[in-house]
Design an enzyme around this catalytic site. Structure first.
Site, PDB file in Angstrom:
ATOM      1  N   ASN A 123       0.808  -1.224  -0.098  1.00  0.00           N
ATOM      2  CA  ASN A 123      -0.134  -0.044  -0.079  1.00  0.00           C
ATOM      3  C   ASN A 123       0.936   1.191   0.163  1.00  0.00           C
ATOM      4  O   ASN A 123       1.555   1.550   1.050  1.00  0.00           O
ATOM      5  CB  ASN A 123      -0.781   0.014   1.468  1.00  0.00           C
ATOM      6  CG  ASN A 123      -1.642   1.189   1.251  1.00  0.00           C
ATOM      7  OD1 ASN A 123      -1.964   2.221   0.608  1.00  0.00           O
ATOM      8  ND2 ASN A 123      -2.306   1.505   2.646  1.00  0.00           N
TER       9      ASN A 123
ATOM     10  N   LYS B 267       0.222   4.369  -0.145  1.00  0.00           N
ATOM     11  CA  LYS B 267      -0.734   5.473   0.156  1.00  0.00           C
ATOM     12  C   LYS B 267      -0.399   6.579  -0.673  1.00  0.00           C
ATOM     13  O   LYS B 267      -0.248   6.692  -1.744  1.00  0.00           O
ATOM     14  CB  LYS B 267      -0.040   5.602   1.550  1.00  0.00           C
ATOM     15  CG  LYS B 267      -0.355   4.510   2.497  1.00  0.00           C
ATOM     16  CD  LYS B 267      -0.076   4.632   3.944  1.00  0.00           C
ATOM     17  CE  LYS B 267      -0.077   3.264   4.688  1.00  0.00           C
ATOM     18  NZ  LYS B 267      -0.153   3.261   6.210  1.00  0.00           N
TER      19      LYS B 267
ATOM     20  N   HIS C 209      -9.607   0.790   4.841  1.00  0.00           N
ATOM     21  CA  HIS C 209      -8.373   1.024   5.411  1.00  0.00           C
ATOM     22  C   HIS C 209      -8.580   2.062   6.704  1.00  0.00           C
ATOM     23  O   HIS C 209      -9.206   3.043   6.598  1.00  0.00           O
ATOM     24  CB  HIS C 209      -7.392   1.823   4.614  1.00  0.00           C
ATOM     25  CG  HIS C 209      -5.809   1.836   4.978  1.00  0.00           C
ATOM     26  ND1 HIS C 209      -5.419   2.753   5.935  1.00  0.00           N
ATOM     27  CD2 HIS C 209      -4.855   0.768   4.901  1.00  0.00           C
ATOM     28  CE1 HIS C 209      -4.391   2.402   6.202  1.00  0.00           C
ATOM     29  NE2 HIS C 209      -4.049   1.399   5.824  1.00  0.00           N
TER      30      HIS C 209
ATOM     31  N   GLU D 200      -6.901   4.409   7.887  1.00  0.00           N
ATOM     32  CA  GLU D 200      -6.741   5.973   7.372  1.00  0.00           C
ATOM     33  C   GLU D 200      -7.983   6.685   6.706  1.00  0.00           C
ATOM     34  O   GLU D 200      -8.509   7.654   6.916  1.00  0.00           O
ATOM     35  CB  GLU D 200      -5.599   6.264   6.517  1.00  0.00           C
ATOM     36  CG  GLU D 200      -4.241   6.110   7.384  1.00  0.00           C
ATOM     37  CD  GLU D 200      -2.842   5.644   6.550  1.00  0.00           C
ATOM     38  OE1 GLU D 200      -3.104   5.656   5.452  1.00  0.00           O
ATOM     39  OE2 GLU D 200      -2.126   4.877   7.287  1.00  0.00           O
TER      40      GLU D 200
ATOM     41  N   GLU E  64      -5.571  -5.094  10.423  1.00  0.00           N
ATOM     42  CA  GLU E  64      -4.517  -4.063  10.771  1.00  0.00           C
ATOM     43  C   GLU E  64      -4.899  -3.391  11.766  1.00  0.00           C
ATOM     44  O   GLU E  64      -5.696  -2.318  12.104  1.00  0.00           O
ATOM     45  CB  GLU E  64      -4.639  -3.233   9.602  1.00  0.00           C
ATOM     46  CG  GLU E  64      -4.193  -3.554   8.266  1.00  0.00           C
ATOM     47  CD  GLU E  64      -3.822  -2.730   7.231  1.00  0.00           C
ATOM     48  OE1 GLU E  64      -2.421  -2.758   6.921  1.00  0.00           O
ATOM     49  OE2 GLU E  64      -4.481  -1.661   7.175  1.00  0.00           O
TER      50      GLU E  64
ATOM     51  N   GLY F 103       2.184   2.098  10.836  1.00  0.00           N
ATOM     52  CA  GLY F 103       3.111   3.282  10.740  1.00  0.00           C
ATOM     53  C   GLY F 103       3.907   3.799  11.915  1.00  0.00           C
ATOM     54  O   GLY F 103       4.432   4.652  12.248  1.00  0.00           O
TER      55      GLY F 103
ATOM     56  N   SER G 272       3.023  -2.254  10.432  1.00  0.00           N
ATOM     57  CA  SER G 272       4.604  -2.177  10.607  1.00  0.00           C
ATOM     58  C   SER G 272       5.342  -3.514  10.287  1.00  0.00           C
ATOM     59  O   SER G 272       6.225  -3.818  11.124  1.00  0.00           O
ATOM     60  CB  SER G 272       4.980  -1.882  12.044  1.00  0.00           C
ATOM     61  OG  SER G 272       4.597  -0.561  12.555  1.00  0.00           O
TER      62      SER G 272
ATOM     63  N   GLY H 132       4.873   1.389   4.732  1.00  0.00           N
ATOM     64  CA  GLY H 132       6.115   2.019   4.729  1.00  0.00           C
ATOM     65  C   GLY H 132       7.250   1.359   4.133  1.00  0.00           C
ATOM     66  O   GLY H 132       7.659   1.481   3.288  1.00  0.00           O
TER      67      GLY H 132
HETATM   68  P1  PGA Z   1       2.655   0.277   7.740  1.00  0.00           P
HETATM   69  O1  PGA Z   1       1.145   0.538   7.089  1.00  0.00           O
HETATM   70  O2  PGA Z   1       3.118  -0.882   7.062  1.00  0.00           O
HETATM   71  O3  PGA Z   1       3.555   1.462   7.298  1.00  0.00           O
HETATM   72  O4  PGA Z   1       2.665   0.401   9.162  1.00  0.00           O
HETATM   73  C1  PGA Z   1       0.474  -0.644   6.779  1.00  0.00           C
HETATM   74  C2  PGA Z   1      -0.878  -0.222   6.185  1.00  0.00           C
HETATM   75  O5  PGA Z   1      -1.304   0.901   6.566  1.00  0.00           O
HETATM   76  O6  PGA Z   1      -1.329  -0.928   5.291  1.00  0.00           O
END
Ligand code: PGA
Length: 253
Positions: A10, A12, A98, A100, A170, A176, A216, A238
């Site tokens: 992803n 983003k 998601h 976010e 998640e 993140g 993460s 990330g």
């Molecule tokens: P992250 O994000 O690996 O940066 O923690 C995961 C996601 O939001 O799908």
């Protein structure tokens, strides 16, 4: 039944046109011959068409998806994108729900349910994200929150439609932050999700149903997560922005 592992990136709101295409090409070129897994990339909307083209001749097929879509077909919805529009880029997947989208943009469980239904009916395969916030985990509500999100998101779907969904667990506190859920914490929730799928569809559907972990994920922790019996892949934020790290995750064995 062996469930094929999924490695989803992803991106983003990151990358520009040329670095998006370059990253997709590097990922495609870096997968070893005979790679045994499904790789998917989720670039920002404006780069979908070019990323689809960039991987179209890849030796190992790579799925491309959008990070969101609206449930309406068309209309006065400034800034939104429909399932048809996503499909017209050549993308076949879509991330829905998601955290976010839920927590920054106010998407609700019923809204996400409508999106999942529309995606399936228009021909996109959804990766449907669920996950609890830190205060919900601390209050002991993880299972209740995740299963509520799951039930509302899948409400009204036929068994044939549920089969086409992939769920990503998640935990919001792990996204993140560099703090991933422990394999045991993730496994417990994945098992609860699979049991719920058995009730909503059937035990056989549940047995074949793929549930990803996200939050993460990094080359250093992917293996311990993927050895858990109910973790069928990873949704990576990330660490998917660098080909080397993402490929190290894909090649976790
Ligand atoms: P992250 O994000 O690996 O940066 O923690 C995961 C996601 O939001 O799908």
């Amino acid at each position: 039944m062996k469930r094929r592992k999924i490695f989803a990136g992803n991106w983003k709101m990151n990358k520009d046109r040329s670095s998006a295409v370059a990253l997709a090409r590097e990922v495609a070129a870096g997968l070893p011959a005979g790679f045994d897994g499904d790789v998917m990339l989720f670039p920002p909307f404006p780069f979908l068409t070019e990323v689809v083209e960039a991987v179209s001749n890849a030796a190992h097929a790579i799925g491309i998806g959008a990070q969101n879509m609206h449930y309406e077909k068309s209309g006065a919805l400034t800034g939104e994108v429909s399932a048809d529009m996503v499909l017209s880029t050549g993308a076949r997947w879509v991330l829905l729900g998601h955290s976010e989208r839920r927590h920054i943009f106010g998407e609700t469980d019923p809204m996400i349910g409508k999106k999942i239904k529309t995606a399936l009916r228009e021909g996109l395969s959804p990766i449907f994200c669920v996950g609890e916030k830190l205060e919900e985990r601390k209050a002991g509500d993880t299972g209740a929150v995740v299963l509520r999100q799951l039930r509302i998101g899948l409400e009204g779907l036929t068994t044939e439609e549920i089969v086409r969904v992939v769920v990503a667990y998640e935990p919001v506190w792990a996204i993140g932050t560099g703090i991933n859920a422990t394999p045991a914490q993730a496994q417990e929730t994945h098992r609860a999700i699979r049991s719920e799928i058995a009730k909503l569809a059937s035990p056989m559907v549940a047995e074949n149903f793929r549930i990803l972990y996200g939050g993460s994920v990094a080359p250093a922790n992917v293996k311990e997560l993927l050895v858990e019996p109910d973790i069928d892949g990873v949704l990576v934020g990330g660490a998917s922005l660098e080909a080397g790290k993402f490929l190290a995750i894909c090649n976790y064995k």
